[in-house]
Design a protein around this motif. Structure first.
Motif, PDB file in Angstrom:
ATOM      1  N   VAL A 595       0.597  -1.170   0.013  1.00 28.92           N
ATOM      2  CA  VAL A 595      -0.019   0.016  -0.099  1.00 28.92           C
ATOM      3  C   VAL A 595       0.897   1.267  -0.065  1.00 28.92           C
ATOM      4  O   VAL A 595       1.906   1.108   0.658  1.00 28.92           O
ATOM      5  N   GLY A 596       0.574   2.100  -0.688  1.00 29.71           N
ATOM      6  CA  GLY A 596       1.233   3.394  -0.929  1.00 29.71           C
ATOM      7  C   GLY A 596       2.572   3.358  -2.127  1.00 29.71           C
ATOM      8  O   GLY A 596       3.077   4.249  -2.366  1.00 29.71           O
ATOM      9  N   ASP A 597       2.588   2.133  -2.504  1.00 26.65           N
ATOM     10  CA  ASP A 597       3.557   2.249  -3.766  1.00 26.65           C
ATOM     11  C   ASP A 597       2.993   2.966  -5.099  1.00 26.65           C
ATOM     12  O   ASP A 597       1.866   2.974  -5.188  1.00 26.65           O
ATOM     13  N   LYS A 598       4.013   3.424  -5.706  1.00 28.51           N
ATOM     14  CA  LYS A 598       3.495   3.768  -7.045  1.00 28.51           C
ATOM     15  C   LYS A 598       3.886   2.953  -7.993  1.00 28.51           C
ATOM     16  O   LYS A 598       5.226   2.544  -8.455  1.00 28.51           O
ATOM     17  N   VAL A 599       3.014   1.997  -8.631  1.00 28.59           N
ATOM     18  CA  VAL A 599       3.420   0.636  -9.438  1.00 28.59           C
ATOM     19  C   VAL A 599       3.087   1.329 -10.846  1.00 28.59           C
ATOM     20  O   VAL A 599       2.076   1.674 -11.452  1.00 28.59           O
ATOM     21  N   TYR A 600       4.142   1.209 -11.820  1.00 19.72           N
ATOM     22  CA  TYR A 600       3.999   1.516 -13.380  1.00 19.72           C
ATOM     23  C   TYR A 600       4.159   0.381 -13.814  1.00 19.72           C
ATOM     24  O   TYR A 600       5.047  -0.512 -13.780  1.00 19.72           O
ATOM     25  N   PHE A 601       3.013   0.016 -14.526  1.00 19.58           N
ATOM     26  CA  PHE A 601       2.977  -1.166 -15.466  1.00 19.58           C
ATOM     27  C   PHE A 601       3.520  -0.941 -16.962  1.00 19.58           C
ATOM     28  O   PHE A 601       2.765  -0.171 -17.495  1.00 19.58           O
ATOM     29  N   HIS A 602       4.509  -1.357 -17.237  1.00 18.34           N
ATOM     30  CA  HIS A 602       5.057  -0.830 -18.538  1.00 18.34           C
ATOM     31  C   HIS A 602       4.833  -2.286 -19.420  1.00 18.34           C
ATOM     32  O   HIS A 602       5.643  -3.203 -19.398  1.00 18.34           O
ATOM     33  N   VAL A 603       3.758  -2.065 -20.231  1.00 19.74           N
ATOM     34  CA  VAL A 603       3.372  -3.428 -21.013  1.00 19.74           C
ATOM     35  C   VAL A 603       3.840  -3.363 -22.467  1.00 19.74           C
ATOM     36  O   VAL A 603       3.364  -2.196 -22.894  1.00 19.74           O
ATOM     37  N   THR A 604       4.577  -4.170 -22.756  1.00 21.34           N
ATOM     38  CA  THR A 604       5.033  -4.313 -24.205  1.00 21.34           C
ATOM     39  C   THR A 604       4.120  -5.620 -24.891  1.00 21.34           C
ATOM     40  O   THR A 604       3.860  -6.607 -24.384  1.00 21.34           O
ATOM     41  N   ASN A 605       3.318  -5.147 -25.921  1.00 21.36           N
ATOM     42  CA  ASN A 605       2.695  -6.067 -26.786  1.00 21.36           C
ATOM     43  C   ASN A 605       3.696  -6.864 -27.662  1.00 21.36           C
ATOM     44  O   ASN A 605       4.086  -6.299 -28.670  1.00 21.36           O
ATOM     45  N   LEU A 606       4.147  -7.918 -27.526  1.00 18.88           N
ATOM     46  CA  LEU A 606       4.789  -8.867 -28.586  1.00 18.88           C
ATOM     47  C   LEU A 606       4.355  -9.219 -29.576  1.00 18.88           C
ATOM     48  O   LEU A 606       4.991  -9.704 -30.513  1.00 18.88           O
ATOM     49  N   GLU A 607       3.127  -9.106 -29.887  1.00 19.70           N
ATOM     50  CA  GLU A 607       2.552  -9.509 -31.177  1.00 19.70           C
ATOM     51  C   GLU A 607       3.053  -8.755 -32.401  1.00 19.70           C
ATOM     52  O   GLU A 607       3.537  -7.606 -32.221  1.00 19.70           O
ATOM     53  N   ARG A 622      -7.110   4.198 -11.038  1.00 18.69           N
ATOM     54  CA  ARG A 622      -8.046   5.606 -11.000  1.00 18.69           C
ATOM     55  C   ARG A 622      -7.921   6.312 -12.157  1.00 18.69           C
ATOM     56  O   ARG A 622      -8.166   7.445 -12.369  1.00 18.69           O
ATOM     57  N   ASN A 623      -7.421   5.700 -13.367  1.00 16.88           N
ATOM     58  CA  ASN A 623      -7.240   6.246 -14.730  1.00 16.88           C
ATOM     59  C   ASN A 623      -8.016   5.669 -15.741  1.00 16.88           C
ATOM     60  O   ASN A 623      -9.206   5.884 -15.824  1.00 16.88           O
ATOM     61  N   ALA A 624      -7.502   4.611 -16.471  1.00 16.47           N
ATOM     62  CA  ALA A 624      -8.426   3.658 -17.553  1.00 16.47           C
ATOM     63  C   ALA A 624      -7.494   2.766 -17.797  1.00 16.47           C
ATOM     64  O   ALA A 624      -6.719   2.231 -16.864  1.00 16.47           O
ATOM     65  N   GLU A 625      -7.830   2.086 -18.769  1.00 13.25           N
ATOM     66  CA  GLU A 625      -7.186   0.908 -19.298  1.00 13.25           C
ATOM     67  C   GLU A 625      -5.949   1.366 -20.160  1.00 13.25           C
ATOM     68  O   GLU A 625      -5.852   2.598 -20.628  1.00 13.25           O
ATOM     69  N   LEU A 626      -5.100   0.266 -20.366  1.00 11.59           N
ATOM     70  CA  LEU A 626      -4.214   0.477 -21.819  1.00 11.59           C
ATOM     71  C   LEU A 626      -4.668  -0.119 -22.712  1.00 11.59           C
ATOM     72  O   LEU A 626      -5.246  -1.448 -22.446  1.00 11.59           O
ATOM     73  N   LEU A 627      -4.391   0.253 -24.142  1.00  6.03           N
ATOM     74  CA  LEU A 627      -4.840  -0.509 -25.254  1.00  6.03           C
ATOM     75  C   LEU A 627      -3.579  -0.514 -26.170  1.00  6.03           C
ATOM     76  O   LEU A 627      -3.350   0.455 -26.663  1.00  6.03           O
ATOM     77  N   ILE A 628      -2.884  -1.516 -26.007  1.00  6.66           N
ATOM     78  CA  ILE A 628      -1.394  -1.610 -26.432  1.00  6.66           C
ATOM     79  C   ILE A 628      -1.442  -2.304 -27.858  1.00  6.66           C
ATOM     80  O   ILE A 628      -1.732  -3.494 -27.920  1.00  6.66           O
ATOM     81  N   MET A 629      -1.233  -1.440 -28.866  1.00  2.00           N
ATOM     82  CA  MET A 629      -0.958  -1.963 -30.220  1.00  2.00           C
ATOM     83  C   MET A 629       0.350  -3.060 -30.432  1.00  2.00           C
ATOM     84  O   MET A 629       1.088  -2.950 -29.715  1.00  2.00           O
ATOM     85  N   PRO A 630       0.381  -3.992 -31.423  1.00  7.85           N
ATOM     86  CA  PRO A 630       1.379  -4.841 -31.303  1.00  7.85           C
ATOM     87  C   PRO A 630       2.658  -4.241 -31.813  1.00  7.85           C
ATOM     88  O   PRO A 630       2.745  -3.019 -32.488  1.00  7.85           O
ATOM     89  N   GLY A 631       3.721  -4.604 -30.929  1.00  7.37           N
ATOM     90  CA  GLY A 631       4.965  -3.996 -30.868  1.00  7.37           C
ATOM     91  C   GLY A 631       5.253  -2.573 -30.152  1.00  7.37           C
ATOM     92  O   GLY A 631       6.177  -1.961 -29.966  1.00  7.37           O
ATOM     93  N   GLN A 632       4.016  -2.041 -29.344  1.00  8.92           N
ATOM     94  CA  GLN A 632       4.027  -0.767 -28.649  1.00  8.92           C
ATOM     95  C   GLN A 632       4.214  -1.369 -27.175  1.00  8.92           C
ATOM     96  O   GLN A 632       4.172  -2.177 -26.721  1.00  8.92           O
ATOM     97  N   THR A 633       4.880  -0.239 -26.489  1.00  4.94           N
ATOM     98  CA  THR A 633       4.881  -0.281 -24.824  1.00  4.94           C
ATOM     99  C   THR A 633       3.910   0.841 -24.396  1.00  4.94           C
ATOM    100  O   THR A 633       4.113   1.948 -24.925  1.00  4.94           O
ATOM    101  N   GLU A 634       3.301   0.642 -23.470  1.00  2.00           N
ATOM    102  CA  GLU A 634       2.433   1.670 -22.906  1.00  2.00           C
ATOM    103  C   GLU A 634       2.403   1.424 -21.344  1.00  2.00           C
ATOM    104  O   GLU A 634       2.716   0.315 -20.937  1.00  2.00           O
ATOM    105  N   THR A 635       2.275   2.514 -20.680  1.00  3.91           N
ATOM    106  CA  THR A 635       2.484   2.637 -19.006  1.00  3.91           C
ATOM    107  C   THR A 635       1.144   3.011 -18.384  1.00  3.91           C
ATOM    108  O   THR A 635       0.570   4.083 -18.721  1.00  3.91           O
TER     109      THR A 635
END
Lengths: 684, 155
Positions: A595-607, A622-635
Motif C-alpha cells: 500500500v502506498g506504492d506507485k506501480v508503473y505497469f510498462h506493458v509491451t505487446n509482443l504480437e 483511477r485512470n483507465a485501461e491501456l490498449l497496446i498495439m502490436p509492438g508498442q509499449t504503454e504504461t
C-alpha cells in the motif's frame, strides 16, 4: 417500401440521367414542382403503408429516389473516401467512410479517451500539457488535410483546439495524434488551421482578441489594450513538425475563419473578421452595427521576408509544444518562451483589409485562386473579391482609409461579383470540379449551387436542419475531387429516433455529380462536426500501418522478450516490465507490492501481426485501461490504497483464450516484508 | 479423406475466385497456393509439407552461425509461448525434426492462420493445445529457415 420504389420510377422518367445537365429550365422548374407534389403524395402513401418509422419525418425524407443503392457499400467492400469530421466539443476527430457514412474510428486529439487510454497512460499525457498544465478537453473545430501543390496528399490532418488555443497534427499512417502546439497571445483559436498550398504554414487566428501581452486591465480598455494575433505555424515538409514561426498583430477584431490563397494567390492568407465595432459586451447587437467588416489579407511571403530581415520583435511568451514519437511510443513536452511578432505599421505591404458585408463568417478561395468568397452571415448577398483586382487596387493605392497602419481597400475596386441567392445567413463555400461553388445558408437551411464567374444560382437543396459547414472532397483545393457533398447540420430534431434531450448532430450526404443536388444519406456524427475534409481512400489506405516493429521499439521501459520480464522496486516506486501475447501476461502473478506504492505497469505487446492489440486493466486503477498495439509499449500508473488480491486482465478480446488472459497482484500493508516475487506458469 | 480434402480445396478456390474482387491480389495468391500445396498424404506428419510458401528444404551440414541467429529470433518472437525443451503455451520444439518435415515446420511458422485452418496436423495441434492460437509474428522465410537450423540443435 413500395411507395418509394414507385416514385423512383416516375422521377426517373421525368429526369433522364443526372449527369452533366444544364441548369434548370422553366420546364424543369415546373416539373420540379410537380415532382415535389408527386413525391409528397407518394411519401404519404409510403408513410401509411411503408416501413418508415411511425414517429419520424416531420419534414419528409428528401432523399433521391435510388439513394440506397448509391450509398450501399456491400459487406466486404470498402468506401471510396475517407472523411475526417471534427468532433466539436468532444475534442476528437472522427473518421467516416463515404459514401456509406460508416464510422471507422474516433481519433482522440484534445480530449482524454478511456477507450484508448489516451491522456491516461503515461506516454500520451504530455500531449495534453499546456502553459495552464494538463488539460483533458478542448473544443475541436476544423480538420485540414495537408496539401502538396494545393492538393490533399494524405499525409496528415491538422485540427484546431478553440478553447485553450492549440493546433494538433494527426499522422495518417497511424491515425494517431502525434503533435500538439499551443498558441500564445490568442483567445479562442477559431480561424485555424487552414493550410497553405504546400502546407508551408497552418494558421491560427484568434477569435477573441486579448490584451497583448496578457495582463490585468479594465475590460473597458478593450480598444486600447486588446489585440488580435494571427499566428503562422510552419510545418516541416519531411517530419511534419510544427513551429510557431511568427505572429502578425492586428486590431482587436474577432478573427473568425481563414483560407490560404492558391495558384495565383499563393503566398497570401485570408482571415474574416467581425466586430470591427470592437464591442466587448452584448456582441449580438453591438457587433452588428456596421454594414461591412473586413477580410484581412496577409501576404505571408512578405511576412517571411520581414522575419528574415530581423523586423520581428522577439516577445516573451509561454506555450507548450508536444511531440509523440512512433519509435519510443512516447510524447514529450517542451515549454517555449518567446515568439516573433510582426507589427503591420512597421511592415508595409504585409496586410490589407478587404471591406466585406456583413460580419462575414467563411472566407473561401476558388480552385484557381482568383476569387475570394466572403460569406456575410448577416447579409442576404455574398461578395466575391477578385485577387487580380486586389493586386491592382494595391498598386493604385485605392485605399479608403488606414487602420493601425493597415490600408483598407476600396470595396468597389476589389469586388468581382455578388451572389444574390435569396437565401439567408450564408456561412461557408466549397467548390466542385466543374466550376461550381456551393454555399451553405444557416437561416434558410439550404445549400445553394452557383456558377463561379457568372454568379448565377443554378440549384438549391434543403438541409435538415440549419446547416453550418459543408464539405466536398478536395473542395478547398486546387483540384476538387467532387462527386459528393456533405452538409453538417446544427439541428437534428426528428431525423433520428429520439434519444432524450441531447441528439447527435446530423450530417447529410449529397450527390453533386449531376446538374441537380441529390440527397443520398443522413448519418449521425460525434459531438459537433463543425467541419470535415475528405480524400480518396487510395491516397491514404496503402500507407496505413498494420503494427509497430518490435525491433524499432526504443521505449525506455520496453521488454522485448518474455525472459526479460521483471519487477523492479526503487523505494516506493515499482516498475513492472510486462509483456502480452495471445493469451497471457508475463508476469501474471506478482507479490510484494505494498500500500502506498506507485506501480508503473510498462506493458509491451509482443504480437507482430495486424489487429491484435491487447488491453490491460487492473482493479481500482483511477485512470483507465491501456490498449497496446502490436509492438508498442504503454504504461499505466496504479497506486494501490488497500491490501488484498487485485486481478488484472486483457480488455480487448484477443483469442479463444482471451477470458483466460488474467493475473493477480498481491498487495500487502504498508511496511510489510512480503518478498517481491513474480512469475508466469512454473517459471518463477 | 484424400478426396474430401481435394474437394474442399476446390470449393475453397472457387469461393476465392468468386469473391476475389474484394481481396488483395496478395491474399488471393496465398489462398491459391494453399489449394495447390495440399499434400498427397497430409496425415503422415513426416511427409506432410504443410501449407505455405515453403516447398522444399534441403538440409546440409548443421550451420552453427545460422542456428545462433535462429535462437536469437526464436527468443525474441516465439519464446513467450514456446520453451525449447518443455510444453508451455505451445509444444516444445525439442525433437521436432523427428516429428515433422522441415517444410511443415517453416510453413507453420510463416503461415499459421492457414495452417490451423487447412492442415490436418496443425488443426489437431490447435485442439490439443486448448485452442491457443499460433500467433503470426510476421516471420520472414529467411528468419524461419534460421529458426529451423536452431531447432536442429535441440535433438
Amino acid at each position: 417500401m413500395v411507395g418509394g420504389r414507385r416514385s423512383a420510377v416516375i422521377l426517373k422518367n421525368q429526369e433522364p440521367g443526372t449527369r452533366n445537365q444544364e441548369p434548370r429550365t422553366k420546364y424543369q422548374s415546373t416539373m420540379h414542382k410537380m415532382r415535389k407534389s408527386i413525391f409528397l403524395s407518394l411519401l404519404s402513401v409510403a408513410l401509411i403503408f411503408g416501413c418508415q418509422p411511425r414517429h419520424g419525418g416531420l419534414a419528409g425524407g428528401g432523399a433521391a429516389p435510388d439513394a440506397a443503392s448509391r450509398v450501399y457499400v456491400a459487406p466486404g467492400e470498402l468506401d471510396e473516401f475517407y472523411a475526417f469530421f471534427s468532433g466539436g466539443f468532444s475534442g476528437q476527430l472522427s473518421v467516416y467512410g463515404l459514401p456509406s457514412g460508416r464510422l471507422l474510428k474516433i481519433i482522440p486529439v484534445f480530449s482524454v479517451d478511456g477507450e484508448k487510454g489516451y491522456g491516461f497512460n503515461e506516454e500520451t499525457k504530455p500531449l495534453l500539457e499546456t502553459s495552464f498544465g494538463f488539460i483533458p478537453w478542448d473544443d475541436a473545430h476544423h480538420p485540414q488535410l495537408s496539401h502538396t501543390n494545393g492538393i490533399p496528399d494524405g499525409r496528415w490532418v491538422f485540427i484546431n483546439g478553440n478553447n485553450t488555443p492549440r493546433v494538433a497534427r494527426i499522422d495518417l499512417t497511424t491515425f494517431e495524434t502525434v503533435e500538439i502546439i499551443e498558441i500564445p497571445n490568442s483567445g479562442g483559436n477559431h480561424s485555424s488551421p487552414y493550410a497553405t498550398e504546400n502546407t508551408e504554414y497552418v494558421v491560427a487566428g484568434t477569435r477573441f482578441s486579448v490584451p497583448f501581452p496578457q495582463q490585468d486591465v479594465p475590460i473597458s480598455s478593450y480598444k486600447e489594450t486588446f489585440k488580435g494575433a494571427l499566428s503562422f505555424i510552419s510545418v516541416d515538409p519531411k517530419t511534419g513538425h510544427m513551429e510557431l514561426a511568427f505572429q502578425v498583430l492586428l486590431p482587436a477584431f474577432n478573427y473568425d475563419l481563414a483560407r490560404a490563397g492558391k495558384g495565383k494567390s499563393h503566398g497570401w492568407s485570408f482571415f474574416t473578421s467581425y466586430n470591427v465595432e470592437q464591442a466587448h459586451t452584448l456582441l449580438e447587437v453591438n457587433a452588428s452595427q456596421y454594414d461591412k467588416d473586413f477580410i484581412a489579407a496577409v501576404n505571408w511571403k512578405k511576412a517571411e521576408e520581414y522575419v528574415k530581415a530581423g523586423k520581428a520583435k522577439e516577445m516573451p511568451a509561454s506555450y507548450f509544444h508536444n511531440i509523440y514519437d512512433d519509435n519510443s511510443h512516447m510524447a514529450t513536452s517542451k515549454e517555449m518562451k518567446t515568439v516573433k511578432v510582426l507589427i503591420p505599421s512597421e511592415c508595409p505591404d504585409m496586410v490589407y483589409f478587404l471591406p466585406t458585408p456583413k460580419s462575414p463568417h467563411g472566407v473561401d478561395v476558388d480552385p484557381t485562386g482568383e476569387y475570394i468568397v466572403g460569406a456575410g452571415k448577416l447579409s442576404a448577398d455574398m461578395s466575391v473579391h477578385s485577387f487580380s483586382k486586389i493586386i491592382k487596387a494595391i498598386e493604385n493605392e485605392a485605399f479608403e482609409t488606414h487602420i493601425d497602419g493597415i490600408p483598407v481597400l476600396k470595396y468597389e475596386e476589389i469586388v468581382a461579383g455578388i451572389v444574390s441567392s435569396g437565401g439567408l445567413g450564408p456561412l461557408h463555400t466549397e467548390f466542385d470540379d466543374n466550376g461550381y461553388a456551393y454555399t451553405t445558408f444557416f437561416i434558410s437551411s439550404e445549400i445553394v449551387k452557383w456558377k463561379v464567374g457568372t454568379w448565377e444560382v443554378v440549384d438549391r437543396a434543403p438541409c435538415y436542419y440549419s446547416v453550418g459547414h459543408l464539405m466536398i472532397p478536395g473542395g478547398d483545393s486546387k483540384k476538387p475531387f467532387g462527386k459528393y457533398m456533405v452538409a453538417m447540420n446544427k439541428i437534428t430534431k426528428d431525423r433520428y429516433l429520439p434519444t432524450g434531450p441531447e441528439l447527435n448532430h446530423s450530417a447529410q450526404l449529397y450527390d453533386i455529380s449531376g446538374t441537380k443536388i441529390q440527397l443520398l444519406l443522413d448519418f449521425p456524427t460525434v459531438g459537433e462536426p463543425h467541419y470535415a475534409q475528405a480524400i480518396p481512400a487510395h491516397l491514404v489506405a496503402p500507407n496505413s500501418k498494420k503494427y509497430f516493429n518490435l525491433e524499432d521499439n526504443v521505449h525506455p521501459h520496453v521488454t522485448k522478450k518474455e525472459s526479460d520480464t521483471r519487477v523492479v522496486r526503487e523505494g516506493n516506486l515499482v516498475r513492472v516490465y510486462m509483456t502480452t501475447i495471445r493469451s497471457h501476461f508475463a508476469p501474471d502473478n506478482i507479490e510484494g507490492i505494498r500500500v502506498g506504492d506507485k506501480v508503473y505497469f510498462h506493458v509491451t505487446n509482443l504480437e507482430q501481426d495486424w489487429d491484435v492489440p491487447h488491453g490491460f486493466a487492473v482493479m481500482g486503477a483511477r485512470n483507465a485501461e491501456l490498449l497496446i498495439m502490436p509492438g508498442q509499449t504503454e504504461t499505466l500508473l496504479w497506486e494501490p490504497d488497500r491490501p488484498g488480491m487485485f486481478p488484472f486482465y486483457c480488455t480487448d478480446f484477443c483469442s479463444a483464450l482471451h477470458q483466460e488472459m488474467q493475473g493477480y497482484v498481491r498487495v500487502s500493508p504498508k511496511g510489510a516484508d512480503t518478498p517481491l516475487k513474480w512469475w508466469v506458469g512454473n517459471h518463477e | 479423406m484424400k478426396a474430401l480434402l481435394i474437394q474442399s480445396a476446390m470449393v475453397f478456390s472457387i469461393v476465392t475466385v468468386l469473391s476475389g474482387c474484394s481481396q488483395s491480389p496478395e491474399k488471393r495468391q496465398t489462398a491459391d497456393k494453399a489449394a495447390s500445396t495440399i499434400q498427397t498424404d497430409p496425415n503422415d506428419p513426416m511427409s506432410n509439407k504443410g501449407i505455405g510458401p515453403v516447398k522444399e528444404v534441403v538440409l546440409g551440414e548443421p550451420d552453427h552461425a545460422m542456428a545462433a541467429d535462429g535462437e536469437k529470433i526464436f527468443k525474441q518472437l516465439c519464446s513467450a509461448c514456446h520453451k525449447p525443451e518443455e510444453k508451455f503455451i505451445g509444444p516444445a520444439p525439442k525433437g521436432i525434426m523427428t516429428r515433422r518435415s522441415p517444410e511443415w515446420i517453416m510453413n507453420m511458422i510463416i503461415n499459421p492462420e492457414e495452417m490451423v485452418k487447412y492442415d490436418p496436423v496443425a488443426k489437431q495441434l490447435l485442439i490439443d493445445y486448448n485452442l491457443a492460437p499460433m500467433a503470426n509474428q510476421n516471420v520472414t522465410e529467411e528468419q524461419a529457415r534460421k529458426i529451423l537450423e536452431y531447432f536442429r540443435t535441440l535433438e
